[in-house]
Design an enzyme around this catalytic site. Structure first.
Site, PDB file in Angstrom:
ATOM      1  N   VAL A   1       0.831  -1.204   0.000  1.00 11.19           N
ATOM      2  CA  VAL A   1       0.000   0.000   0.000  1.00 11.19           C
ATOM      3  C   VAL A   1       0.864   1.251   0.000  1.00 11.19           C
ATOM      4  O   VAL A   1       2.052   1.208   0.325  1.00 11.19           O
ATOM      5  CB  VAL A   1      -0.956   0.024   1.220  1.00 11.19           C
ATOM      6  CG1 VAL A   1      -1.941  -1.136   1.161  1.00 11.19           C
ATOM      7  CG2 VAL A   1      -0.173   0.003   2.526  1.00 11.19           C
ATOM      8  N   GLU A   2       0.243   2.372  -0.357  1.00 10.84           N
ATOM      9  CA  GLU A   2       0.941   3.657  -0.369  1.00 10.84           C
ATOM     10  C   GLU A   2       0.611   4.511   0.846  1.00 10.84           C
ATOM     11  O   GLU A   2       1.397   5.366   1.248  1.00 10.84           O
ATOM     12  CB  GLU A   2       0.571   4.442  -1.637  1.00 10.84           C
ATOM     13  CG  GLU A   2       0.996   3.769  -2.936  1.00 10.84           C
ATOM     14  CD  GLU A   2       0.503   4.539  -4.157  1.00 10.84           C
ATOM     15  OE1 GLU A   2      -0.267   5.516  -3.969  1.00 10.84           O
ATOM     16  OE2 GLU A   2       0.874   4.166  -5.273  1.00 10.84           O
ATOM     17  N   THR A   3      -0.573   4.271   1.411  1.00 15.75           N
ATOM     18  CA  THR A   3      -1.069   5.133   2.488  1.00 15.75           C
ATOM     19  C   THR A   3      -1.575   4.309   3.654  1.00 15.75           C
ATOM     20  O   THR A   3      -2.260   3.299   3.464  1.00 15.75           O
ATOM     21  CB  THR A   3      -2.209   6.033   1.970  1.00 15.75           C
ATOM     22  OG1 THR A   3      -1.734   6.837   0.893  1.00 15.75           O
ATOM     23  CG2 THR A   3      -2.758   6.924   3.074  1.00 15.75           C
TER      24      THR A   3
END
Length: 384
Positions: free
Chosen positions: A101-103
């Protein structure tokens, strides 16, 4: 490779995940219908919350949903009836989740802190995630503080968090009113604390109530009739340590007698962490009192409503599939993430215990669970 749990004949999922799955499907789903409260005789204004479905946690482990709603011309034959099974997995490979994931969206109470005490390992964990280039967002249902006030709390606890990374339900209430172009000549009656007042003021709305009404009493004499402001167009209810009968009656009169008056709840949390010693009655108790007297269902802008999720996804340009929601509550945090189509991680450092998670009557299951967020620092893939 981490994969999202989806509702199929063999996969394990929750009702909320099936909604998220439907949102990403190329075939329209009958679950995308907008369900209205049973008490539909009251006016419901246009709002951005109408494009998602909020499902309350069901008490059955195996839930069978039967489509009885005709929504446009959506086909229903293949989804007429199906069974959903729930199962959460312990987090064993933190690195894999982090890289997927990025966030990361973190709840605050029970995840970052309890009361005014920081949970062990939080600073190091947040620093590690930032060093890996991850965006961090902090979303709390606690409406007692504004974003600016929460920024000061993070600072007091030794955490470097920008105000733009904080989304409190007090802010969500004001943002929602702005999103529907709530008339500036109308007023907002607040059953809640200073955080809501500050966010309404920043948004340019007139308000009354709040802590100032905490000391007001009603003397019930024969023939007594309580007056209220006819220009109140919305009643916002949040956690309120100054809650009293005056506020219940005033809010009730506004909602029942002012045409089109909105009933907005910042959250329906049953309990909260005012101290680290025990749980305390949450904002849901105040919302429940007003709901009981008005016989109205509130429009909830905090978790598990996806209003804040949609807002921050749009603000930061985040793909929801690249978000992991981390929280300690099943019916708010985890459902919030699932309704938004995100990965979900339950931490056992707050409200939810492992027996509660594994209770056969619990139908809300995260993708993963672990003891606390600092497990990100120690959980490595097993070596053979």
């Amino acid at each position: 490779m981490l994969t999202k749990t989806t509702a199929t004949a063999t996969a394990t999922a929750t009702a909320s995940l099936s909604v998220a799955s439907a949102l990403s499907s190329t075939t329209p789903s009958p679950f995308l219908c907008h369900f209205t409260p049973n008490n539909s005789r009251f006016f419901t204004p246009p709002n951005p919350l109408s494009n998602f479905l909020s499902i309350r946690g069901n008490t059955n482990k195996h839930n069978t949903y039967t489509n009885k709603n005709k929504c446009n011309n959506f086909g229903t034959s293949r989804m007429e009836s199906f069974t959903i099974k729930a199962s959460a997995q312990p987090l064993k490979n933190a690195e894999e989740l982090i890289s997927s994931v990025e966030t990361f969206i973190f709840d605050c109470d029970g995840v970052i802190w309890k009361g005014d005490k920081l949970i062990d390992g939080v600073p190091e964990t947040l620093d590690m995630l930032r060093s890996k280039g991850k965006r961090l967002v902090f979303v709390t249902n606690n409406s007692t503080k504004s974003r600016k006030q929460y920024g000061k709390k993070f600072e007091t606890l030794g955490l470097n968090v920008n105000e733009e990374e904080i989304f409190a339900s007090s802010f969500a209430a004001a943002a929602y009113l702005k999103s529907i172009d709530f008339p500036k000549d109308k007023k907002v009656y607040v059953i809640g604390e200073d955080g809501i007042l500050k966010e309404l003021e920043l948004a340019g709305f007139q308000y009354l109530g709040g802590p100032d009404d905490g000391g007001k009493k009603i003397e019930l004499k024969p023939g007594f009739l309580m007056e209220h402001d006819k220009d109140v167009g919305a009643v916002v209810v949040g956690f309120d340590r100054y809650f009293n009968y005056y506020k219940i009656q005033y809010g009730t009169l506004c909602i029942r007698e002012n045409p089109g008056c909105l009933f907005i709840a910042t959250n329906r949390d049953a309990v909260t962490h005012l101290t680290d010693a025990q749980e305390w009655a949450g904002g849901g108790s105040m919302v429940g009192a007003v709901g009981g007297s008005t016989q109205r269902e509130p429009l909830v802008v905090g978790k598990p409503s996806t209003f804040m999720m949609d807002y921050l996804a749009d603000k930061f340009g985040i793909l929801k599939s690249q978000i992991c929601m981390v929280g300690d509550r099943l019916d708010t945090d985890i459902l919030f993430g699932q309704n938004g189509g995100c990965k979900t991680l339950l931490v056992l450092s707050g409200v939810t215990t492992l027996p509660m998670l594994q209770n056969p009557n619990n139908s809300i299951q995260p993708d993963f669970y672990t003891n606390k967020i600092s497990d990100f620092l120690s959980l490595k893939p097993a070596t053979v």
